[in-house]
Write a protein that holds these residues in place. Structure first.
Motif, PDB file in Angstrom:
ATOM      1  N   PRO A  66     -57.799  18.777  66.748  1.00  0.00           N
ATOM      2  CA  PRO A  66     -56.858  19.251  67.758  1.00  0.00           C
ATOM      3  C   PRO A  66     -57.035  20.744  68.020  1.00  0.00           C
ATOM      4  CG  PRO A  66     -55.764  19.032  65.637  1.00  0.00           C
ATOM      5  CD  PRO A  66     -57.148  18.471  65.464  1.00  0.00           C
ATOM      6  N   GLU A  67     -56.656  21.177  69.191  1.00  0.00           N
ATOM      7  CA  GLU A  67     -56.689  22.603  69.513  1.00  0.00           C
ATOM      8  C   GLU A  67     -55.657  23.332  68.668  1.00  0.00           C
ATOM      9  OE1 GLU A  67     -55.990  25.459  73.432  1.00  0.00           O
ATOM     10  OE2 GLU A  67     -56.531  23.340  73.676  1.00  0.00           O
ATOM     11  N   LEU A  68     -56.029  24.491  68.170  1.00  0.00           N
ATOM     12  CA  LEU A  68     -55.135  25.234  67.286  1.00  0.00           C
ATOM     13  C   LEU A  68     -53.914  25.733  68.044  1.00  0.00           C
ATOM     14  CD1 LEU A  68     -57.647  27.350  65.139  1.00  0.00           C
ATOM     15  CD2 LEU A  68     -56.611  25.132  64.615  1.00  0.00           C
ATOM     16  N   LYS A  69     -52.736  25.510  67.456  1.00  0.00           N
ATOM     17  CA  LYS A  69     -51.476  25.981  68.018  1.00  0.00           C
ATOM     18  C   LYS A  69     -51.111  27.334  67.416  1.00  0.00           C
ATOM     19  CE  LYS A  69     -49.775  21.214  68.433  1.00  0.00           C
ATOM     20  NZ  LYS A  69     -48.746  20.258  67.963  1.00  0.00           N
ATOM     21  N   GLU A  70     -50.051  27.908  67.922  1.00  0.00           N
ATOM     22  CA  GLU A  70     -49.547  29.186  67.419  1.00  0.00           C
ATOM     23  C   GLU A  70     -49.349  29.116  65.903  1.00  0.00           C
ATOM     24  OE1 GLU A  70     -47.801  33.136  68.299  1.00  0.00           O
ATOM     25  OE2 GLU A  70     -48.817  31.689  69.595  1.00  0.00           O
ATOM     26  N   LEU A 126     -59.052  31.333  63.115  1.00  0.00           N
ATOM     27  CA  LEU A 126     -57.627  31.647  63.235  1.00  0.00           C
ATOM     28  C   LEU A 126     -57.161  31.303  64.646  1.00  0.00           C
ATOM     29  CD1 LEU A 126     -57.564  35.172  61.531  1.00  0.00           C
ATOM     30  CD2 LEU A 126     -57.104  32.954  60.464  1.00  0.00           C
ATOM     31  N   GLY A 127     -56.087  30.567  64.752  1.00  0.00           N
ATOM     32  CA  GLY A 127     -55.522  30.237  66.045  1.00  0.00           C
ATOM     33  C   GLY A 127     -54.720  31.399  66.609  1.00  0.00           C
ATOM     34  N   PRO A 128     -54.041  31.194  67.734  1.00  0.00           N
ATOM     35  CA  PRO A 128     -53.239  32.258  68.319  1.00  0.00           C
ATOM     36  C   PRO A 128     -52.072  32.658  67.420  1.00  0.00           C
ATOM     37  CG  PRO A 128     -52.849  30.162  69.436  1.00  0.00           C
ATOM     38  CD  PRO A 128     -54.011  29.953  68.516  1.00  0.00           C
ATOM     39  N   GLY A 129     -51.612  33.896  67.556  1.00  0.00           N
ATOM     40  CA  GLY A 129     -50.470  34.358  66.781  1.00  0.00           C
ATOM     41  C   GLY A 129     -50.864  35.298  65.664  1.00  0.00           C
ATOM     42  N   ASP A 130     -49.854  35.766  64.943  1.00  0.00           N
ATOM     43  CA  ASP A 130     -50.034  36.722  63.849  1.00  0.00           C
ATOM     44  C   ASP A 130     -50.294  35.974  62.543  1.00  0.00           C
ATOM     45  OD1 ASP A 130     -50.031  38.881  62.146  1.00  0.00           O
ATOM     46  OD2 ASP A 130     -47.867  39.222  62.253  1.00  0.00           O
ATOM     47  N   HIS A 131     -51.390  36.295  61.885  1.00  0.00           N
ATOM     48  CA  HIS A 131     -51.735  35.661  60.607  1.00  0.00           C
ATOM     49  C   HIS A 131     -51.736  36.668  59.458  1.00  0.00           C
ATOM     50  CE1 HIS A 131     -52.892  31.896  62.619  1.00  0.00           C
ATOM     51  NE2 HIS A 131     -53.391  32.677  63.560  1.00  0.00           N
ATOM     52  N   PHE A 169     -58.664  29.762  49.791  1.00  0.00           N
ATOM     53  CA  PHE A 169     -57.244  29.610  49.489  1.00  0.00           C
ATOM     54  C   PHE A 169     -56.927  28.197  49.019  1.00  0.00           C
ATOM     55  CE2 PHE A 169     -57.724  28.068  53.785  1.00  0.00           C
ATOM     56  CZ  PHE A 169     -56.831  27.016  53.877  1.00  0.00           C
ATOM     57  N   THR A 170     -55.702  28.035  48.563  1.00  0.00           N
ATOM     58  CA  THR A 170     -55.119  26.715  48.355  1.00  0.00           C
ATOM     59  C   THR A 170     -53.815  26.698  49.137  1.00  0.00           C
ATOM     60  OG1 THR A 170     -54.429  25.061  46.710  1.00  0.00           O
ATOM     61  CG2 THR A 170     -53.864  27.357  46.246  1.00  0.00           C
ATOM     62  N   PRO A 171     -53.435  25.578  49.735  1.00  0.00           N
ATOM     63  CA  PRO A 171     -52.232  25.584  50.579  1.00  0.00           C
ATOM     64  C   PRO A 171     -50.971  25.197  49.809  1.00  0.00           C
ATOM     65  CG  PRO A 171     -53.357  23.516  50.866  1.00  0.00           C
ATOM     66  CD  PRO A 171     -54.169  24.302  49.864  1.00  0.00           C
ATOM     67  N   LEU A 172     -49.844  25.759  50.231  1.00  0.00           N
ATOM     68  CA  LEU A 172     -48.569  25.246  49.773  1.00  0.00           C
ATOM     69  C   LEU A 172     -48.429  23.823  50.312  1.00  0.00           C
ATOM     70  CD1 LEU A 172     -46.314  28.350  50.499  1.00  0.00           C
ATOM     71  CD2 LEU A 172     -46.995  27.513  48.244  1.00  0.00           C
ATOM     72  N   ALA A 173     -48.183  22.891  49.410  1.00  0.00           N
ATOM     73  CA  ALA A 173     -48.101  21.489  49.841  1.00  0.00           C
ATOM     74  C   ALA A 173     -46.924  21.268  50.778  1.00  0.00           C
ATOM     75  CB  ALA A 173     -47.987  20.583  48.623  1.00  0.00           C
ATOM     76  N   MET A 174     -45.823  22.011  50.544  1.00  0.00           N
ATOM     77  CA  MET A 174     -44.589  21.768  51.291  1.00  0.00           C
ATOM     78  C   MET A 174     -44.255  22.982  52.153  1.00  0.00           C
ATOM     79  SD  MET A 174     -42.375  19.938  48.299  1.00  0.00           S
ATOM     80  CE  MET A 174     -43.104  18.585  47.353  1.00  0.00           C
ATOM     81  N   LEU A 175     -43.946  22.717  53.412  1.00  0.00           N
ATOM     82  CA  LEU A 175     -43.557  23.760  54.363  1.00  0.00           C
ATOM     83  C   LEU A 175     -42.146  23.462  54.835  1.00  0.00           C
ATOM     84  CD1 LEU A 175     -44.572  26.238  56.086  1.00  0.00           C
ATOM     85  CD2 LEU A 175     -45.075  24.573  57.874  1.00  0.00           C
ATOM     86  N   GLU A 229     -50.860  25.250  59.005  1.00  0.00           N
ATOM     87  CA  GLU A 229     -50.161  26.485  59.295  1.00  0.00           C
ATOM     88  C   GLU A 229     -50.615  27.582  58.335  1.00  0.00           C
ATOM     89  OE1 GLU A 229     -47.434  22.876  59.758  1.00  0.00           O
ATOM     90  OE2 GLU A 229     -48.844  23.655  58.270  1.00  0.00           O
ATOM     91  N   SER A 230     -50.848  28.771  58.863  1.00  0.00           N
ATOM     92  CA  SER A 230     -51.299  29.865  57.996  1.00  0.00           C
ATOM     93  C   SER A 230     -50.204  30.285  57.020  1.00  0.00           C
ATOM     94  CB  SER A 230     -51.768  31.060  58.821  1.00  0.00           C
ATOM     95  OG  SER A 230     -50.716  31.604  59.593  1.00  0.00           O
ATOM     96  N   ASP A 231     -48.937  29.953  57.305  1.00  0.00           N
ATOM     97  CA  ASP A 231     -47.850  30.269  56.376  1.00  0.00           C
ATOM     98  C   ASP A 231     -48.025  29.558  55.039  1.00  0.00           C
ATOM     99  OD1 ASP A 231     -46.609  31.905  58.168  1.00  0.00           O
ATOM    100  OD2 ASP A 231     -45.121  30.442  58.826  1.00  0.00           O
ATOM    101  N   ARG A 232     -48.799  28.484  55.043  1.00  0.00           N
ATOM    102  CA  ARG A 232     -49.018  27.745  53.788  1.00  0.00           C
ATOM    103  C   ARG A 232     -50.046  28.422  52.879  1.00  0.00           C
ATOM    104  NH1 ARG A 232     -47.491  22.132  53.888  1.00  0.00           N
ATOM    105  NH2 ARG A 232     -47.080  21.313  55.982  1.00  0.00           N
TER     106      ARG A 232
END
Length: 338
Positions: free
Chosen positions: A4-8, A54-59, A68-74, A113-116
């Motif tokens: 899929p196209e990267l979202k914000e 990196l998709g659009p937005g602030d990372h 990295f490793t991702p946070l499983a839960m957001l 999500e980069s927050d993960r």
């Protein structure tokens, strides 16, 4: 699959190593406690990856090439959410789990999500990165939910990777630890536990944990384990309802039970016994960023020996990795993805 196209706020990453969790097994074979996972779905929430785009937005400080490793839960991240407001995404009622609510680590590419993102601590390999998430569950449970003191006798029920991670962390806190398993675990999982110096207890309906404690269990030096058939703390990792039902009978008055497992059906407990013995029973759900940091520190410093518990598989053998995991023929399957 078409990506899929990267979202914000989203990134594209290349998966490196992905671990198979017991919940992945449960979802794959459609157990009732994971029948909410929609199909088709690429599962996998324990993995390391490299940022490709990196998709659009602030990372923030995240950049292409980061491992990295991702946070499983957001969590929902609403400032009015009591859980998200204190960074406890794992307790948010609207949390989304990667690999269950959106495609996860068993694809050779993953959008998330980069927050993960949790960058791997210096000194950790990508293969070790696949074990950060499960170990973070243990650091949350044992450091935040259990009051382990040096010299206590602790029983871990269940000898899968969550059980043996619990055993390692409990011992690092000064406890003496016994691990239970079934006859089918004798030559692999209980053997791994014995090699690490844990007391192992093979249980069955005819030879229960409570009867073996009452008859007397000793460590390798002949020192009795527990007092009068009772122990200080039990950490339930098996997910077998009868094991939790029995657990309250093996813990001393004012002792504690910590429940990490989930169950396919309701569990019967003698609540009056809980009252009369002043037992504490606490559940522990998932983990958050702080627990990931604790887990990585335990791995970097060698407190948790990842090499003893890791079974590596090439991506071409991913089906066998799942089959072996479901049949308990390995300790912790980690798949080299790319």
């Amino acid at each position: 699959m078409e990506l899929p196209e990267l979202k914000e706020g989203e990134i594209l990453a290349k998966t490196l190593y992905t671990g198979i969790c017991g919940s992945d097994n449960s979802a794959a074979i459609g157990k009732s406690n994971f029948d909410w996972v929609e199909r088709p779905r690429i599962i996998g929430h324990e993995f390391s990856a490299e940022v490709l785009e990196l998709g659009p937005g602030d990372h923030g400080e995240l950049k292409v090439g980061d491992i990295f490793t991702p946070l499983a839960m957001l969590g929902c991240q609403d400032e009015e959410c009591p859980e998200c407001s204190v960074a406890k995404w794992n307790l948010c009622p609207q949390k989304k789990i990667i690999g269950f609510h959106r495609n996860g680590g068993f694809g050779q590419r993953v959008v998330l999500e980069s927050d993960r993102v949790v960058p791997l601590m210096k000194g950790l390999t990508p293969a070790q990165g696949a074990l950060v998430e499960p170990l973070s569950i243990i650091t949350n449970a044992l450091f935040n939910k259990c009051d382990i003191k040096p010299g206590q006798d602790v029983v871990i029920t269940g000898c899968g990777i969550i059980g043996l991670m619990s055993a390692e962390v409990a011992r690092s806190a000064g406890a003496r630890v016994a691990v239970t398993g079934l006859a089918q675990d004798r030559d692999i999982r209980l053997k791994k536990a014995r090699e690490r110096g844990f007391i192992t207890v093979e249980v069955s309906p005819e030879n229960s944990l409570i009867s073996q404690l009452q008859n007397g269990i000793t460590d390798e030096n002949g020192v009795p384990f527990g007092t009068n058939g009772k122990i200080d703390l039990l950490i339930e990792c098996s997910g077998v309802p009868a094991v939790l039902t029995e657990a309250i009978g093996v813990v001393r008055p004012e002792g504690a039970i910590c429940v990490i497992a989930t169950y396919g059906n309701d569990v019967s407990i003698n609540a009056t016994h809980v009252t009369r013995t002043s037992l504490s029973i606490r559940g522990s759900m998932g983990s958050c960023r702080a627990d990931y940091m604790s887990a990585m520190k335990l791995m970097v410093t060698g407190v948790f020996p990842t090499e003893h518990y890791t079974d590596l598989y090439d991506f071409k053998n991913v089906t066998k990795a799942f089959e072996d995991s479901i049949k308990a023929q390995n300790m912790k399957a980690v798949v080299k993805m790319n």
